[in-house]
Design an enzyme around this catalytic site. Structure first.
Site, PDB file in Angstrom:
ATOM      1  N   GLY A 156     -24.935 -13.034   8.325  1.00 36.53           N
ATOM      2  CA  GLY A 156     -25.586 -12.332   7.213  1.00 36.53           C
ATOM      3  C   GLY A 156     -25.719 -13.270   6.028  1.00 36.53           C
ATOM      4  N   ARG A 157     -25.782 -12.664   4.838  1.00 36.50           N
ATOM      5  CA  ARG A 157     -25.992 -13.476   3.630  1.00 36.50           C
ATOM      6  C   ARG A 157     -24.890 -14.514   3.450  1.00 36.50           C
ATOM      7  NH1 ARG A 157     -27.767  -7.944   1.211  1.00 36.50           N
ATOM      8  NH2 ARG A 157     -25.824  -7.396   2.205  1.00 36.50           N
ATOM      9  N   ILE A 158     -23.628 -14.093   3.608  1.00 36.97           N
ATOM     10  CA  ILE A 158     -22.515 -15.026   3.353  1.00 36.97           C
ATOM     11  C   ILE A 158     -22.455 -16.067   4.476  1.00 36.97           C
ATOM     12  CG2 ILE A 158     -20.011 -15.233   3.022  1.00 36.97           C
ATOM     13  CD1 ILE A 158     -20.096 -12.340   1.859  1.00 36.97           C
ATOM     14  N   ARG A 240     -12.873  -9.477   7.271  1.00 38.76           N
ATOM     15  CA  ARG A 240     -11.968  -8.358   7.032  1.00 38.76           C
ATOM     16  C   ARG A 240     -10.783  -8.500   7.961  1.00 38.76           C
ATOM     17  NH1 ARG A 240     -13.669  -7.252   2.860  1.00 38.76           N
ATOM     18  NH2 ARG A 240     -14.546  -5.325   2.059  1.00 38.76           N
ATOM     19  N   GLU A 269      -3.443  -5.321   5.177  1.00 39.48           N
ATOM     20  CA  GLU A 269      -3.118  -5.954   3.896  1.00 39.48           C
ATOM     21  C   GLU A 269      -2.890  -4.890   2.821  1.00 39.48           C
ATOM     22  OE1 GLU A 269      -6.890  -8.201   3.683  1.00 39.48           O
ATOM     23  OE2 GLU A 269      -7.329  -7.081   1.860  1.00 39.48           O
ATOM     24  N   HIS A 287      -6.797 -12.248  -0.291  1.00 40.28           N
ATOM     25  CA  HIS A 287      -8.096 -11.568  -0.421  1.00 40.28           C
ATOM     26  C   HIS A 287      -8.756 -11.897  -1.771  1.00 40.28           C
ATOM     27  CE1 HIS A 287     -10.529  -7.910   1.173  1.00 40.28           C
ATOM     28  NE2 HIS A 287     -11.319  -8.713   0.478  1.00 40.28           N
TER      29      HIS A 287
HETATM   30  C1  DGY Z   1     -15.892  -7.545  -0.606  1.00 38.44           C
HETATM   31  O1  DGY Z   1     -16.677  -7.532  -1.542  1.00 38.44           O
HETATM   32  O2  DGY Z   1     -16.086  -6.875   0.413  1.00 38.44           O
HETATM   33  C2  DGY Z   1     -14.684  -8.396  -0.760  1.00 38.44           C
HETATM   34  O3  DGY Z   1     -13.912  -8.399   0.379  1.00 38.44           O
HETATM   35  C3  DGY Z   1     -13.892  -7.982  -1.976  1.00 38.44           C
HETATM   36  O4  DGY Z   1     -13.243  -6.797  -1.706  1.00 38.44           O
END
Ligand code: DGY
Length: 329
Positions: A156-158, A240, A269, A287
């Protein structure tokens, strides 16, 4: 006319909460107490909307207990904390914060991957323990990032932003696996090659996970998948907790079946699997991939934009379930 009431479930920048006060009666949580499920439900009594983070779970039971609730606005791009089907069934809007955190999260994912490959945390702990007595040719010898094969699960974008860093900045060969293949015009500038998940695991020197969490991605990386990876490979998770079977990963790291890992997210977590805390070849961060001042402010602002628009008849900029719009009442 009475103003709608909203809950700001967690502490956040005061001036951004003030933006909500201009429109609504606001109950906030400057002490940043973590509410139990029952407390959160009780706090939502009489509230039309909520500013939440990924730590607050919104499910059918909570929605049924608060039928007046019309919008839940997440300060996170991931929204696996929200039961979107339950929201849809009750006409409740859910929103998230895409785009504003893409580059910052990609920076951090890349940094974690480099830290794992070059054993930065492990060697720093060694130095702090006072164990450094001499230079030696193989001390904390790691693996190169430049020119290596970067594997990305979830493009995806990231994922694409991490691929850009690898391909354009570090001359890496990019391979990826995703639910669907990218358009050729997105693949071409990165030289990115779409491969099966098995090929991704077998070929990557550095595997980065950026796939959203869902039932389908639960334990996408477990013992069987780790067994396919190169013994010299690294694994980085900025997606995640739950995408990786943390117990299986700790075992693979301890037995050096893969070289190293870097994790920003964990199953359950803020608890961290105890075995991960004792293996040396893993970098652990709490996180924080999106945690820069500018990005966290942008995320909070976007969540507030969504909440204001949702409850004042505007158009929320980043709805997860736009089909519930316009909201009733
Ligand atoms: C998100 O934006 O999903 C990051 O994990 C921050 O919670």
């Amino acid at each position: 006319m009475t103003r709608p009431s909203v809950l700001v479930a967690r502490a956040v920048f005061g001036d951004i909460v003030d933006r909500l006060r201009a429109h609504f009666d606001v109950e906030d949580n400057p002490q940043d107490r973590i509410f139990t499920k029952a407390e959160l439900s009780a706090k939502l009594a009489g509230k039309a909307g909520a500013f939440i983070t990924g730590s607050e779970r919104i499910d059918a039971e909570l929605l049924d207990a608060n039928p007046q609730l019309r919008a839940v606005c997440n300060m996170a791009v991931g929204y696996n904390n929200i039961d979107v089907d339950a929201c849809n069934a009750r006409g409740v809007l859910a929103t998230n914060t895409p785009d504003v955190l893409t580059e910052t999260t990609a920076d951090f994912g890349f940094a974690l991957m480099m830290a794992a490959a070059r054993r930065m945390a492990e060697s720093e702990h060694f130095l702090r323990r006072g164990e450094w007595s001499k230079w030696s040719y193989d001390m904390f010898i790691g693996s190169d990032v430049h020119g290596a094969t970067l594997g990305i699960l979830g493009m995806g974008r990231i994922g694409q932003a991490i691929a850009r860093r690898g391909a354009l900045g570090f001359g890496m060969q990019v391979i990826y696996h995703n639910r669907s293949r990218l358009a050729p015009e997105l693949e071409a500038p990165l030289g990115a090659r779409y491969v099966s998940k098995e090929a991704l695991l077998r070929e990557a020197d550095h595997l980065v996970l950026v796939v959203p969490y869902s039932a389908a991605s639960h334990h996408a990386i477990g013992a069987a998948e780790l067994a396919l990876m190169k013994p010299s490979a690294t694994l980085t998770n900025v997606a995640r907790g739950g995408v990786v079977d943390d117990a299986a990963l700790a075992a693979a790291l301890r037995e050096r079946r893969i070289a190293a890992a870097a994790l920003d997210v964990f199953e359950g977590e803020p608890s961290v699997h105890p075995d991960l805390l004792t293996v040396p070849n893993v970098v652990l961060t709490p996180h924080i991939a999106s945690a820069t001042v500018r990005t966290r402010r942008a995320m909070a602002d976007l969540a507030v934009d969504n909440l204001i628009a949702a409850l004042t008849g505007g158009t929320p900029p980043t709805p997860v379930n736009p089909q519930v719009l316009p909201l009733k009442g």
